[in-house]
Scaffold this active site. Structure first.
Site, mmCIF file in Angstrom:
data_model
loop_
_atom_site.group_PDB
_atom_site.id
_atom_site.type_symbol
_atom_site.label_atom_id
_atom_site.label_comp_id
_atom_site.label_asym_id
_atom_site.label_seq_id
_atom_site.Cartn_x
_atom_site.Cartn_y
_atom_site.Cartn_z
ATOM 1 N N HIS A 127 0.842 -1.186 0.000
ATOM 2 C CA HIS A 127 0.000 0.000 0.000
ATOM 3 C C HIS A 127 0.883 1.245 0.000
ATOM 4 O O HIS A 127 2.038 1.208 0.418
ATOM 5 C CB HIS A 127 -0.890 0.018 1.239
ATOM 6 C CG HIS A 127 -1.805 -1.154 1.329
ATOM 7 N ND1 HIS A 127 -2.892 -1.302 0.500
ATOM 8 C CD2 HIS A 127 -1.793 -2.258 2.125
ATOM 9 C CE1 HIS A 127 -3.523 -2.434 0.788
ATOM 10 N NE2 HIS A 127 -2.873 -3.032 1.767
ATOM 11 N N CYS A 168 -0.462 2.440 -4.446
ATOM 12 C CA CYS A 168 -1.251 3.628 -4.760
ATOM 13 C C CYS A 168 -0.367 4.869 -4.637
ATOM 14 O O CYS A 168 0.548 4.905 -3.812
ATOM 15 C CB CYS A 168 -2.419 3.756 -3.790
ATOM 16 S SG CYS A 168 -3.663 2.462 -3.940
#
Length: 415
Positions: A127, A168
């Site tokens: 992430h 991301c």
């Protein structure tokens, strides 16, 4: 090939833990298999991953990890160089710069012992948020990564470096990467968007891979590494992408070199080649929606009434946490009314950020309000763009931190 007398070094790191994040460790295991098949010896590959997936209680096939539907076991023979609590950003940076003394490990201190004629390939999967890449319990910030790369270049620790980053907002990690230090980086998303998970497995009840990683690894397995360049691979990525915008940064001359110069050694004997099937990406899901999609599937397929109610309560808790994070961030933002410069930083704001100042703001928010390493607050990462834009507008870090503290205390008092 590497420069005369040079070696190929590889650093592979998955920054997550827990079953719902299966795909990140699966990505890294698959990447290892590609390096191994290309003849790079284990002595020149460092693998970091929490290693809680292969023998997880939720794994219906103990000891096996796959990275695509009906795929082969990519967990076999993967080195366990750094696992569990040793998977940290501090260890990652120390290993990368070859600093054994700075490594904190319960096992051997394996590092990238590279020299001026060597190449380095880095692949990370987890992430991320604006200027942030996550490790299991603490973050790696763009400021520290860029500083380390610059110092390694100044110390002549490589001839070429290539970095692939799956996360991301991953483009935000490299907008301040110099173009003159022989480093070429490719990211799964631009600085202001989510990356995408893919291949939901109804048996394992989790995602097996990510869009960017699935595409670049497929290309590596199907192309002629002696002829294809990294820019050729980027062109293939652009052609096959469905949602997020893959980006490249840094030194284009490195991107124009054949992939073999970084990722292919001369094997002693022909390796076992796993032929790539036709690429067909399925179940593409924005990363911030993954926990909700997984829970929705588990609720729909759970036959035990008690367990189903427990899953529903967890789902409600996640929705409540997301709403609370959004309210808190909006309350902080409202303390800094938009000025005429708001539109100037509405797009790619990351080139104008003081990375060190942003790090202090993000860390203050993480430790004061919502630690995104806690599962229910993971989505807080996607709200970091609010603070990144404030920094880009020139708002002082101390003012933002004061607002975070005030709003955070008020929010906690209302619980």
């Amino acid at each position: 090939m590497a420069a005369a007398g040079g070696k190929h070094w590889v650093m592979l790191a998955a920054g997550s833990k827990k079953w719902d994040n299966y795909r990140h460790q699966a990505d890294v295991c698959h990447a290892y298999q590609i390096m191994h098949q290309n003849g790079i010896p284990d002595s020149q590959i460092v693998v970091m991953m929490y290693d809680d997936i292969a023998y997880n209680d939720k794994n219906p096939y103990p000891g096996k990890i796959i990275n695509k539907p009906n795929g082969w076991n990519v967990y076999q023979r993967v080195p366990k160089d750094y696992t569990g609590q040793d998977v940290t950003p501090e260890n990652f940076l120390a290993v990368l710069r070859g600093d054994k003394r700075a490594v904190r490990s319960n096992g051997p201190k394996k590092v990238i012992a590279s020299g001026r004629n060597d190449t380095i390939f880095i692949y990370l999967s987890d992430h991320g948020g604006p200027g942030v890449f996550c490790f299991p319990n603490s973050p790696l910030y763009a400021s520290d990564l860029i500083a380390t790369i610059k110092q390694m270049a100044a110390d002549r620790m490589f001839s070429k470096m290539v970095i692939y980053l799956e996360a991301c907002y991953s483009g935000s990690m490299f907008t301040q990467l110099p173009s003159y230090i022989n480093v070429y980086a490719v990211t799964a998303a631009n600085p202001i968007e989510s990356s995408y998970a893919c291949y939901f497995d109804p048996v394992r009840k989790t995602y097996l891979s990510n869009e960017f990683s699935a595409v670049w690894m497929h290309h590596n397995e199907k192309c002629d590494l002696n002829k294809a360049t990294f820019q050729d691979q980027f062109g293939y990525l652009q052609k096959k992408k469905c949602h997020s915008h893959f980006c490249w940064f840094g030194d284009m001359s490195v991107g124009q070199c054949p992939i073999r110069e970084v990722l292919k050694n001369a094997p002693q004997k022909p390796p076992q080649i796993i032929k790539a099937r036709k690429l067909r990406l399925t179940d593409l899901t924005p990363t911030h929606e993954v926990p909700f999609t997984i829970l929705k599937h588990r609720i729909a397929t759970e036959t035990d009434a008690g367990k189903r109610q427990s899953l529903i309560r967890k789902q409600e808790s996640l929705y409540q946490a997301r709403a609370k994070i959004e309210r808190t961030v909006q309350a902080i933002k409202q303390r800094f009314p938009a000025g005429a410069d708001e539109d100037e930083v509405d797009g790619d704001y990351s080139t104008s950020i003081d990375l060190q100042e942003f790090k202090t703001v993000a860390e203050h928010f993480r430790t004061t309000c919502f630690d995104w390493h806690v599962e229910e607050f993971e989505i807080a990462l996607s709200y970091m763009q609010v603070f990144a834009r404030l920094c880009a507008r020139g708002v002082e870090a101390e003012r933002i931190k004061e607002a975070i503290t005030t709003v955070g205390e008020s929010s906690n008092a209302l619980q």
